[in-house]
Design a protein around this motif. Structure first.
Motif, PDB file in Angstrom:
ATOM      1  N   PHE A  77       0.839  -1.562  -0.296  1.00 34.82           N
ATOM      2  CA  PHE A  77      -0.006  -0.093   0.160  1.00 34.82           C
ATOM      3  C   PHE A  77       0.706   1.574  -0.251  1.00 34.82           C
ATOM      4  O   PHE A  77       0.987   2.597  -0.673  1.00 34.82           O
ATOM      5  CB  PHE A  77      -0.719   0.169   1.334  1.00 34.82           C
ATOM      6  CG  PHE A  77      -2.049   1.308   1.017  1.00 34.82           C
ATOM      7  CD1 PHE A  77      -2.852   1.124   0.443  1.00 34.82           C
ATOM      8  CD2 PHE A  77      -1.225   2.185   2.225  1.00 34.82           C
ATOM      9  CE1 PHE A  77      -3.801   2.390   0.623  1.00 34.82           C
ATOM     10  CE2 PHE A  77      -2.099   3.242   2.102  1.00 34.82           C
ATOM     11  CZ  PHE A  77      -3.089   3.488   1.556  1.00 34.82           C
ATOM     12  N   PRO A  81      -0.959   2.705  -3.347  1.00 34.91           N
ATOM     13  CA  PRO A  81      -1.679   2.140  -2.979  1.00 34.91           C
ATOM     14  C   PRO A  81      -2.844   0.901  -3.914  1.00 34.91           C
ATOM     15  O   PRO A  81      -3.778   0.607  -3.321  1.00 34.91           O
ATOM     16  CB  PRO A  81      -2.690   3.548  -2.944  1.00 34.91           C
ATOM     17  CG  PRO A  81      -1.183   5.007  -2.263  1.00 34.91           C
ATOM     18  CD  PRO A  81      -0.184   3.814  -3.535  1.00 34.91           C
ATOM     19  N   SER A  82      -3.061   1.703  -5.022  1.00 31.94           N
ATOM     20  CA  SER A  82      -4.481   0.399  -5.614  1.00 31.94           C
ATOM     21  C   SER A  82      -3.612  -1.234  -6.032  1.00 31.94           C
ATOM     22  O   SER A  82      -4.433  -1.457  -5.233  1.00 31.94           O
ATOM     23  CB  SER A  82      -3.775   1.346  -7.436  1.00 31.94           C
ATOM     24  OG  SER A  82      -4.476   0.109  -7.553  1.00 31.94           O
ATOM     25  N   LEU A  85      -4.553  -1.888  -2.085  1.00 33.15           N
ATOM     26  CA  LEU A  85      -6.099  -2.381  -2.125  1.00 33.15           C
ATOM     27  C   LEU A  85      -6.653  -3.583  -2.808  1.00 33.15           C
ATOM     28  O   LEU A  85      -7.635  -3.949  -2.233  1.00 33.15           O
ATOM     29  CB  LEU A  85      -7.602  -1.147  -2.613  1.00 33.15           C
ATOM     30  CG  LEU A  85      -6.574   0.007  -1.199  1.00 33.15           C
ATOM     31  CD1 LEU A  85      -7.151   1.529  -2.755  1.00 33.15           C
ATOM     32  CD2 LEU A  85      -7.330   0.151   0.157  1.00 33.15           C
ATOM     33  N   GLN A  86      -6.093  -3.552  -3.553  1.00 35.66           N
ATOM     34  CA  GLN A  86      -6.382  -5.021  -4.943  1.00 35.66           C
ATOM     35  C   GLN A  86      -5.698  -5.987  -3.422  1.00 35.66           C
ATOM     36  O   GLN A  86      -6.645  -6.756  -3.671  1.00 35.66           O
ATOM     37  CB  GLN A  86      -5.173  -5.066  -5.806  1.00 35.66           C
ATOM     38  CG  GLN A  86      -5.970  -3.932  -7.439  1.00 35.66           C
ATOM     39  CD  GLN A  86      -5.257  -3.801  -8.104  1.00 35.66           C
ATOM     40  OE1 GLN A  86      -5.398  -5.238  -9.093  1.00 35.66           O
ATOM     41  NE2 GLN A  86      -4.375  -3.385  -8.610  1.00 35.66           N
ATOM     42  N   ARG A 119      -7.270 -10.093   5.215  1.00 36.31           N
ATOM     43  CA  ARG A 119      -7.964  -8.891   5.205  1.00 36.31           C
ATOM     44  C   ARG A 119      -8.489  -8.238   6.027  1.00 36.31           C
ATOM     45  O   ARG A 119      -8.366  -6.890   5.313  1.00 36.31           O
ATOM     46  CB  ARG A 119      -9.410  -9.581   3.866  1.00 36.31           C
ATOM     47  CG  ARG A 119      -8.894  -9.804   2.056  1.00 36.31           C
ATOM     48  CD  ARG A 119      -9.889 -10.404   1.945  1.00 36.31           C
ATOM     49  NE  ARG A 119      -9.504 -11.393   0.545  1.00 36.31           N
ATOM     50  CZ  ARG A 119      -9.790 -11.488  -0.865  1.00 36.31           C
ATOM     51  NH1 ARG A 119      -9.229  -9.742  -0.974  1.00 36.31           N
ATOM     52  NH2 ARG A 119      -9.356 -11.839  -1.131  1.00 36.31           N
ATOM     53  N   PHE A 123      -7.231  -4.478   6.557  1.00 38.74           N
ATOM     54  CA  PHE A 123      -7.971  -2.946   6.434  1.00 38.74           C
ATOM     55  C   PHE A 123      -7.716  -2.311   7.404  1.00 38.74           C
ATOM     56  O   PHE A 123      -7.649  -1.461   7.644  1.00 38.74           O
ATOM     57  CB  PHE A 123      -9.135  -3.568   5.883  1.00 38.74           C
ATOM     58  CG  PHE A 123     -10.384  -2.593   6.211  1.00 38.74           C
ATOM     59  CD1 PHE A 123     -10.020  -1.557   5.253  1.00 38.74           C
ATOM     60  CD2 PHE A 123     -10.691  -2.268   7.134  1.00 38.74           C
ATOM     61  CE1 PHE A 123     -10.661  -0.365   5.082  1.00 38.74           C
ATOM     62  CE2 PHE A 123     -12.043  -1.115   7.072  1.00 38.74           C
ATOM     63  CZ  PHE A 123     -12.117  -0.027   6.219  1.00 38.74           C
TER      64      PHE A 123
END
Length: 456
Positions: A77, A81-82, A85-86, A119, A123
């Motif tokens: 991240f 960041p993409s 998040l994936q 996950r 998060f």
């Protein structure tokens, strides 16, 4: 654990307590208010203690394996960041060049149940610089929200037992220790509380249906993602509960007798369809393979134990028939063992003390009330029928699947609040019946009765 754990944990604790004090009034009443902060504090204590014991007593374990994965995702991240998040929200199927560099280092990337925990943890890690202890506090808060929903549901059903129900749900050492930190068990006990709340308010009470259904479905999704067997243990008793509640509302005795077989068959059919559809193709929980998997798990876990914590409930060959044969011993080992003389370490001693409490309350209650009258009381009260059936079904599952007390103490925590809550409710009901026979008033203070109204 690192230096940032020591620096950030007090700050985030202050934030969590600030939120808790701000929402406490909305979700408590004059009698339950005093349990809100102490129960939450025990969850936070359990989350921190879990990390310390795994680090300094066990020297590692699953909780740090989860954190290892979150560290890689947090690194991804920070770099992109993409990509981060994936890794948290994206699919793990197929080849994705954007995350391939990081996915190759995640050995649980294709392990669906473990990666579901990763996950959630990753998060939470985005909001706390991936600090292990703070992620544990997030898990504790999430678990507490579901358990408070469980408590409110039990209070709605039997408010007079509010003190004992608080003990059953919040103050069992194994539950707040194993069900608070960065582990599967924290997610499961919280999700189970949401499922229980959603099911009761939607299907039984029929109030706040939309909100309750959404909360319940969230819990269902989490259980399916992490430990679907808990949901499979919940479904049949829950369907029977719906039947019992609706059957009691039918005034005609003849109609009740005619409809009873129909509803029972409907419930069994729905339970079977739900079980087979939820587990179809799953390597771990497919109904067609569950006996075989149970045998393999039990033998493996037993063979791994060299510290005297293994137990033997008899031989079974992996067939469902052999599982039925050892079911009574599985129930005994899940509910009433380890015995005090079987404790080999401090963690086992705590579990043994809880098991001794369960055994004492069970024997004492059935002795005072009488076996026949106790069984009649259980059969006549849908909440008692549900709690005992759910506890027994899950006890069979975890008792046959574990093989040693070290894993059993974690596997069985979802059933512990329900079993103990049922014993306490049954104790109150039996006492009320005895007082009624002696023409003694059960509650002569209308003001206190009004205070027992649950705030939701």
């Amino acid at each position: 654990m690192e230096l940032k754990d020591l620096l950030l944990t007090p700050i985030y604790l202050a934030i969590f307590y600030g939120i808790a004090f701000s929402v406490r009034k909305k979700y408590t009443n004059v009698l339950t208010k005093k349990y809100f902060i102490p129960a939450l504090s025990l969850k936070f204590l359990g989350a921190i203690a879990l990390g310390l014991i795994y680090q300094f007593y066990y020297g590692g374990g699953d909780t740090f394996n989860y954190h290892y994965h979150t560290q890689i995702i947090y690194e991804a991240f920070l770099n992109s960041p993409s990509a981060g998040l994936q890794l948290i929200f994206g699919s793990t199927e197929g080849y994705n060049p954007d995350v391939a560099l990081y996915a190759g280092r995640l050995y649980w990337y294709h392990a669906s149940t473990e990666y579901a925990v990763v996950r959630i943890a990753a998060f939470f890690g985005l909001f706390c610089f991936d600090t292990y202890t703070v992620i544990g506090l997030f898990f504790a808060a999430m678990s507490f929200s579901g358990m408070w929903a469980m408590y409110l549901t039990f209070l709605r059903i039997y408010p007079l037992a509010y003190k004992k129900l608080a003990i059953a749900i919040f103050f069992l050492p194994s539950v707040f220790f194993w069900g608070s930190g960065l582990m599967k068990d924290s997610i499961c006990i919280g999700a189970l509380g949401w499922v229980f709340y959603g099911f009761y308010h939607t299907a039984i009470l029929k109030r706040q249906i939309i909100f309750s259904a959404l909360v319940g479905l969230l819990g269902v999704y989490l259980l399916i993602s992490v430990k679907v067997y808990i949901l499979l243990s919940f479904l049949p008793p829950a369907l029977l509960w719906i039947f019992n509640e609706n059957n009691r509302r039918i005034k005609s005795a003849a109609a009740r007798m005619l409809l009873k077989p129909f509803f029972l068959l409907l419930g069994l059919g729905a339970g079977y369809i739900g079980a087979t559809q939820l587990t179809e193709g799953d390597a771990k929980y497919d109904v067609e393979k569950i006996g075989e998997r149970t045998k393999i798990n039990s033998e493996y876990l037993t063979s791994q134990v060299a510290n005297g914590s293994a137990y033997n409930i008899g031989s079974f060959d992996g067939s469902l028939g052999s599982m039925v044969k050892v079911a009574p011993q599985a129930v005994v080992v899940s509910l009433f063992r380890p015995f005090l003389f079987e404790a080999r370490n401090p963690v086992m001693l705590l579990s043994a003390l809880e098991a001794a409490l369960f055994l004492y309350l069970t024997v004492n209650l059935f002795y005072k009330t009488g076996v026949i009258k106790s069984l009649q009381l259980i059969a006549s009260q849908p909440i008692l029928t549900f709690c005992f059936l759910f506890s027994i079904v899950l006890a069979i599952g975890v008792g046959t699947n574990s093989g040693n007390f070290g894993t059993l103490v974690r596997y069985k925590i979802p059933l512990m609040p329900f079993y103990l809550a049922a014993l306490y409710i049954m104790q109150f009901m039996a006492s009320a019946k005895r007082k009624a026979r002696l023409n003694q008033p059960q509650l002569n203070n209308p003001r206190k009765l009004r205070q027992l109204a649950v705030t939701e």
